[in-house]
Design an enzyme around this catalytic site. Structure first.
Site, PDB file in Angstrom:
ATOM      1  N   ASP A 135      15.363  83.480 -11.788  1.00 23.16           N
ATOM      2  CA  ASP A 135      16.538  83.245 -10.945  1.00 23.16           C
ATOM      3  C   ASP A 135      16.057  83.218  -9.502  1.00 23.16           C
ATOM      4  OD1 ASP A 135      19.800  83.634 -11.704  1.00 23.16           O
ATOM      5  OD2 ASP A 135      19.293  83.751  -9.570  1.00 23.16           O
ATOM      6  N   TYR A 160      31.690  68.769  -8.701  1.00 23.53           N
ATOM      7  CA  TYR A 160      31.101  69.442  -9.867  1.00 23.53           C
ATOM      8  C   TYR A 160      31.127  68.510 -11.078  1.00 23.53           C
ATOM      9  CZ  TYR A 160      30.781  72.980 -13.631  1.00 23.53           C
ATOM     10  OH  TYR A 160      30.430  73.714 -14.747  1.00 23.53           O
ATOM     11  N   LYS A 214      28.208  66.736 -13.288  1.00 21.45           N
ATOM     12  CA  LYS A 214      28.092  67.010 -14.726  1.00 21.45           C
ATOM     13  C   LYS A 214      28.007  65.706 -15.528  1.00 21.45           C
ATOM     14  CE  LYS A 214      27.672  71.396 -14.909  1.00 21.45           C
ATOM     15  NZ  LYS A 214      26.379  71.933 -15.324  1.00 21.45           N
ATOM     16  N   GLY A 235      18.157  80.456 -13.986  1.00 20.86           N
ATOM     17  CA  GLY A 235      19.523  80.920 -13.683  1.00 20.86           C
ATOM     18  C   GLY A 235      19.926  82.059 -14.606  1.00 20.86           C
ATOM     19  N   ILE A 252      34.324  80.023 -19.921  1.00 23.43           N
ATOM     20  CA  ILE A 252      33.667  81.061 -20.715  1.00 23.43           C
ATOM     21  C   ILE A 252      34.175  82.437 -20.287  1.00 23.43           C
ATOM     22  CG2 ILE A 252      31.448  82.014 -21.435  1.00 23.43           C
ATOM     23  CD1 ILE A 252      30.955  79.221 -21.934  1.00 23.43           C
ATOM     24  N   GLN A 286      26.469  84.177 -15.098  1.00 26.29           N
ATOM     25  CA  GLN A 286      27.394  84.629 -16.153  1.00 26.29           C
ATOM     26  C   GLN A 286      26.814  84.330 -17.536  1.00 26.29           C
ATOM     27  OE1 GLN A 286      31.103  82.509 -16.578  1.00 26.29           O
ATOM     28  NE2 GLN A 286      32.093  84.188 -17.645  1.00 26.29           N
TER      29      GLN A 286
HETATM   30  P1  NAD Z   1      26.557  81.170 -12.499  1.00 25.87           P
HETATM   31  O1  NAD Z   1      26.955  80.612 -11.188  1.00 25.87           O
HETATM   32  O2  NAD Z   1      27.173  82.434 -12.980  1.00 25.87           O
HETATM   33  O3  NAD Z   1      24.956  81.381 -12.536  1.00 25.87           O
HETATM   34  C1  NAD Z   1      24.037  80.480 -11.964  1.00 25.87           C
HETATM   35  C2  NAD Z   1      22.763  81.260 -11.648  1.00 25.87           C
HETATM   36  O4  NAD Z   1      21.847  80.336 -11.050  1.00 25.87           O
HETATM   37  C3  NAD Z   1      22.959  82.397 -10.641  1.00 25.87           C
HETATM   38  O5  NAD Z   1      22.390  83.593 -11.139  1.00 25.87           O
HETATM   39  C4  NAD Z   1      22.218  81.915  -9.388  1.00 25.87           C
HETATM   40  O6  NAD Z   1      21.599  82.975  -8.656  1.00 25.87           O
HETATM   41  C5  NAD Z   1      21.179  80.991  -9.979  1.00 25.87           C
HETATM   42  N1  NAD Z   1      20.700  79.986  -9.015  1.00 25.87           N
HETATM   43  C6  NAD Z   1      21.424  79.344  -8.072  1.00 25.87           C
HETATM   44  N2  NAD Z   1      20.626  78.495  -7.389  1.00 25.87           N
HETATM   45  C7  NAD Z   1      19.387  78.610  -7.920  1.00 25.87           C
HETATM   46  C8  NAD Z   1      18.144  77.981  -7.670  1.00 25.87           C
HETATM   47  N3  NAD Z   1      18.004  77.061  -6.689  1.00 25.87           N
HETATM   48  N4  NAD Z   1      17.061  78.331  -8.420  1.00 25.87           N
HETATM   49  C9  NAD Z   1      17.181  79.257  -9.403  1.00 25.87           C
HETATM   50  N5  NAD Z   1      18.350  79.909  -9.682  1.00 25.87           N
HETATM   51  C10 NAD Z   1      19.429  79.579  -8.960  1.00 25.87           C
HETATM   52  O7  NAD Z   1      26.745  80.000 -13.583  1.00 25.87           O
HETATM   53  P2  NAD Z   1      27.130  80.171 -15.125  1.00 25.87           P
HETATM   54  O8  NAD Z   1      28.590  80.380 -15.206  1.00 25.87           O
HETATM   55  O9  NAD Z   1      26.195  81.103 -15.772  1.00 25.87           O
HETATM   56  O10 NAD Z   1      26.881  78.679 -15.621  1.00 25.87           O
HETATM   57  C11 NAD Z   1      25.639  78.248 -16.123  1.00 25.87           C
HETATM   58  C12 NAD Z   1      25.748  76.776 -16.459  1.00 25.87           C
HETATM   59  O11 NAD Z   1      26.792  76.584 -17.435  1.00 25.87           O
HETATM   60  C13 NAD Z   1      26.110  75.871 -15.282  1.00 25.87           C
HETATM   61  O12 NAD Z   1      25.430  74.648 -15.410  1.00 25.87           O
HETATM   62  C14 NAD Z   1      27.596  75.636 -15.446  1.00 25.87           C
HETATM   63  O13 NAD Z   1      27.994  74.415 -14.900  1.00 25.87           O
HETATM   64  C15 NAD Z   1      27.729  75.636 -16.957  1.00 25.87           C
HETATM   65  N6  NAD Z   1      29.093  75.993 -17.392  1.00 25.87           N
HETATM   66  C16 NAD Z   1      29.578  77.236 -17.166  1.00 25.87           C
HETATM   67  C17 NAD Z   1      30.881  77.552 -17.561  1.00 25.87           C
HETATM   68  C18 NAD Z   1      31.476  78.922 -17.343  1.00 25.87           C
HETATM   69  O14 NAD Z   1      32.667  79.117 -17.621  1.00 25.87           O
HETATM   70  N7  NAD Z   1      30.698  79.880 -16.894  1.00 25.87           N
HETATM   71  C19 NAD Z   1      31.662  76.571 -18.183  1.00 25.87           C
HETATM   72  C20 NAD Z   1      31.139  75.303 -18.363  1.00 25.87           C
HETATM   73  C21 NAD Z   1      29.830  75.022 -17.983  1.00 25.87           C
END
Ligand code: NAD
Length: 320
Positions: free
Chosen positions: A36, A144, A148, A10, A174, A14
């Protein structure tokens, strides 16, 4: 000692688009493999080290990449986020937990360590809202959040039953300036900066007094690296650490931006679905376990983060 070789799953998201380069600085670019499901991701992640297209639901491909690069540690960042998940609950369940089970099973068989990010979304309306403890009632009301909590428990289970070194953090919202957020409830705190600079106006989908914990990306990235490097003997919880840096509501964030852009105006048009999710989450977490067990310290508070976001986004706009 075995060299740490990391697979980030992934990398295009973000967090991944900033965590991957940071890991490459620490461990060496050739030892950090980005992956990814899509290949149209930030150029620096694609070009500054190995990259593989990977659907992490495909366990055979996952094993192939792990063996090819002699991976020892996985950062598993794939999830359908809170707001998107509510529109596709079955898909959120399948992706969030199906991919995690693939990763944990492979980690068990191949003796890998694993980082899994949890979230403030793992809490629910019956969780104490203020100074939310590390160990507390967790009955989330979003798909979600349900995935989690299950993810946190699976991490604990794989450690206790099989000795897999699974560690993780409960991230707050974030805030970042490289890649746009992927459909969470806290995304307003990123959107607002772009709108402040581009239009001088923002319509917020949450009520002005909706509090969350938040964290600036440099702190989020450092926390993910530090928890994996922490001395295991000092980790009592090991997994799902509350981590925080600041807690504010949209009105306070707007006021902070107005210190730099006095004419900036914000309107509030709460979206009932997102507001309901937001109302079920804590206002601020107690992250003393992380601070005591592996010396977690945030660097960015609200004024410092706001200034850095505005300076960085202005620079980006001038060079694009
Ligand atoms: P995001 O949605 O921005 O990125 C997820 C990435 O995973 C994307 O680039 C997507 O293309 C890729 N993806 C989706 N399905 C896929 C698959 N089957 N195989 C491979 N890649 C795949 O998420 P993020 O914001 O970067 O969050 C990352 C982690 O952190 C998540 O587990 C999220 O729950 C956790 N998190 C994020 C935040 C936040 O504010 N961003 C806050 C708390 C927890």
């Amino acid at each position: 000692m075995k060299k740490t070789r990391i697979l980030v799953i992934g990398s295009g998201g973000q967090i991944g688009s900033e965590l991957t380069p940071a890991l490459r600085k620490v461990y060496g670019a050739e030892h950090v493999v980005a992956s990814d499901i899509k290949s149209d991701i930030c150029e620096h992640v694609l070009n500054e080290g190995p990259f593989e297209v990977l659907d992490c639901m495909d366990e055979h491909r996952l094993v192939e990449i792990i063996i090819k690069y002699k991976i020892t540690r996985i950062y598993h960042l794939v999830a359908l986020l809170s707001a998107v998940g509510e529109h596709k609950p079955l898909m959120a369940w399948n992706i969030n937990l199906g991919s995690l089970m693939n990763v944990l099973e492979i980690a068990r068989e191949l003796h890998l360590s694993v980082f899994i990010p949890s979230s403030i979304g793992a809490f629910g309306p019956s969780t104490p809202k203020k100074n939310t403890p590390q160990d507390t009632l967790m009955r989330p009301t979003t798909i979600y959040g349900i995935t989690k909590v299950c993810g946190e428990m699976l991490g604990d289970y794989y450690f206790k039953k099989y000795g897999v070194d699974v560690r993780g953090l409960r991230y707050p919202g974030i805030i970042s300036n490289v890649t746009q957020p992927g459909g969470g409830t806290t995304d307003y705190a990123v959107e607002i900066f772009y709108k402040a600079l581009e239009e001088g106006r923002y319509t917020c989908y949450l009520k002005e007094d909706t509090y969350f914990d938040m964290m600036y990306m440099p702190d989020a990235v450092r926390a993910a690296i530090e928890v994996m490097e922490a001395d295991p003997d000092k980790l009592v919880h090991r997994n799902a650490y509350n981590v925080s840096a600041m807690s504010f509501n949209p009105r306070q964030l707007s006021a902070e931006i107005q210190k730099h852009i006095p004419d900036f105006r914000v309107e509030y048009k709460p979206d009932p679905e997102k507001q309901a999710i937001a109302d079920s989450w804590p206002d601020n977490m107690d992250d003393s376990a992380a601070r005591q067990e592996w010396n977690w310290k945030h660097e960015y508070d609200l004024p410092k983060m706001t200034e850095d976001m505005l300076v960085t986004l202005k620079k980006k706009a001038m060079t694009s």
